[in-house]
Design an enzyme around this catalytic site. Structure first.
Site, short mmCIF file in Angstrom:
data_model
loop_
_atom_site.label_atom_id
_atom_site.label_comp_id
_atom_site.label_asym_id
_atom_site.label_seq_id
_atom_site.Cartn_x
_atom_site.Cartn_y
_atom_site.Cartn_z
N TYR A 264 0.88 -1.22 -0.15
CA TYR A 264 -0.08 0.12 -0.07
C TYR A 264 0.82 1.30 -0.14
CZ TYR A 264 0.92 0.81 5.15
OH TYR A 264 1.32 1.09 6.25
N CYS A 265 0.53 2.30 -0.54
CA CYS A 265 0.80 3.64 -0.53
C CYS A 265 -0.22 4.66 -0.52
CB CYS A 265 1.76 3.82 -1.72
SG CYS A 265 0.81 3.66 -3.36
N THR A 266 0.21 5.89 -0.64
CA THR A 266 -1.05 6.92 -0.83
C THR A 266 -2.03 7.02 -1.66
OG1 THR A 266 0.81 8.36 0.25
CG2 THR A 266 -1.34 9.28 -0.29
N VAL A 293 -4.50 4.30 -0.03
CA VAL A 293 -4.85 4.70 1.52
C VAL A 293 -6.16 5.73 1.03
CG1 VAL A 293 -4.67 5.47 3.90
CG2 VAL A 293 -2.56 3.86 2.63
#
Length: 426
Positions: A264-266, A293
């Site tokens: 996951y990342c932004t 996210v």
């Protein structure tokens, strides 16, 4: 006969200006900071900088990206610039032969109009557009719309990667599917603790593909803190052998065949790019959070602790920012600021280790350091806005800014003479 007109001239004296008040500063060494040298990043006081026909509450930040073949990206850049003429858009919009990566702010009417216009292009009809409020007006100082060889900054670039081939990327999971995986991970943790030594089942590993300072203010529970401060230098799982792997590498020694890696990342783009690199290293059980996210928080924040770091003037956003409607029910116990202190390392002052009241970074006053760091109010004053004592004696220092303000270009501060030579003589 016309009546005589008598004109009377009255001399008007200008009203004397009010007496100048002594400037107020938080620094132990008072310095006046002209208003033009600070830029507010999230306070309503910066409404004066907003567009005259739109209040700060009307401004939004829009993000999207799409990997798709673009035959003539430079011509596309010119076409996009033409469409944006007369529209109040600031931000970063990059294009090349592999697609587009956009992160910009503007009045909602202009910001949404650009995304809608792009969706009319058959190549971008299914674009996932994410919109969040920008209560301070623009979140970027200006517009940068140009051709860029790499849509994501990575060591060696990413133009050589088959980004336009979805089959080469990790399997995307919707927010609801991701939530189910998090619940499954909890069950696996419980079963593994009850039956130690039983390695017959599959395992789940959460991989945070961001920077360490992003993790510090918010992350998924159970995700290891990344040991990088710039995505360009990310090297998870890239060692040629397990013996060469860094002990801080979360992929060190994992069972590639029986471990599902949840990345996951932004916003999702870093995971899409890095998953291709990991696949070349033999990691095939890869899954990414679709839309990152920011997309996940629209449906709740289960499993997430803290705020979300964003790469614009707002810097830190609580999960409630992404809720589609006010008063929407959430399924976690986070408070209004989105802070769950179950993580002992969440929101700690980099200088003294004390718990932060506000999960928000600031830049080091030393222009040659410029580190993004967390700092409590006491350390901010003692270190005069620097991240450590070493930076307080640097030759090129900027003034200590009030909360929620961002630094501008160095040449605007050069004349203030706050450097080491000035400190030693005072």
């Amino acid at each position: 006969m016309a009546a005589a007109v008598h004109l009377r001239f009255v001399r008007v004296f200008p009203t004397p200006p009010p007496p100048r008040q002594a400037p107020h500063s938080l620094s132990p060494r008072p310095r006046h900071i002209p208003p033009t040298l600070v830029r507010c990043s999230s306070s309503p006081l910066c409404a004066v900088a907003a567009r005259r026909d739109a209040t700060p509450q009307d401004f939004v930040v829009v993000t999207f990206y799409k990997f798709v073949p673009v035959e003539d990206p430079r011509a596309e850049v010119a076409r996009h610039l033409h469409f944006l003429q007369g529209r109040d858009i600031h931000g970063r919009i990059y294009m090349n032969e592999q697609g587009i990566n956009a992160h910009y702010s503007g009045p909602q009417k202009d910001a949404v109009a650009y995304a809608d216009w792009l969706r009319k292009d058959h190549r971008f009809y299914d674009l996932l557009v994410q919109i969040s409020p920008s209560l301070c007006g623009h979140a970027f100082p200006r517009l940068k719309l140009r051709y860029k060889p790499s849509l994501v900054q990575l060591e060696g670039g990413c133009s050589h990667l088959p980004l336009v081939d979805p089959s080469m990327r990790a399997t995307p999971l919707t927010p609801s599917e991701w939530r189910e995986r998090l619940e499954a991970r909890k069950c696996l943790d419980v079963s593994s603790s009850e039956a130690a030594g039983d390695s017959s089942g599959r395992k789940l590993l959460l991989l945070d593909v961001r920077n360490d300072y992003e993790w510090d203010i918010g992350h998924f529970q159970g995700a290891q803190r990344p040991n990088v401060d710039c995505f360009r230098s990310t090297s998870f799982g890239l060692s040629e052998s397990e013996q060469e792997m860094d002990s801080s590498d979360p992929l060190n020694g994992i069972d590639k065949e029986n471990t599902d890696i949840l990345m996951y990342c932004t916003g999702g783009i870093r995971c899409d790019v890095y998953s291709m690199i990991l696949r070349k290293k033999g990691f095939w059980n890869l899954y990414t959070l679709k839309g990152g996210v920011s997309n996940y928080l629209k449906e709740g924040s289960a499993g997430w602790v803290g705020n979300l770091f964003v790469f614009d003037g707002r810097l830190s956003l609580p999960p409630a920012t992404y809720k589609p409607a006010a008063g929407a029910a959430d399924d976690d116990d986070n408070d209004d600021e989105g802070r769950n202190r179950s993580s002992s390392e969440l929101g700690r002052c980099y200088a003294c280790g004390s718990e932060m009241v506000e999960l928000r970074h600031r830049n080091c006053a030393n222009i040659d350091c410029n580190r993004l760091y967390l700092c409590c109010g006491r350390c901010v004053e003692e270190l005069r806005g620097c991240c450590c004592k070493g930076c307080t004696t640097a030759p090129r220092l900027r003034p200590l800014l009030p909360p929620h303000h961002r630094y501008q270009k160095w040449h605007l501060y050069r004349h203030l003479d706050l450097g080491a030579s000035s400190s030693s003589s005072s």
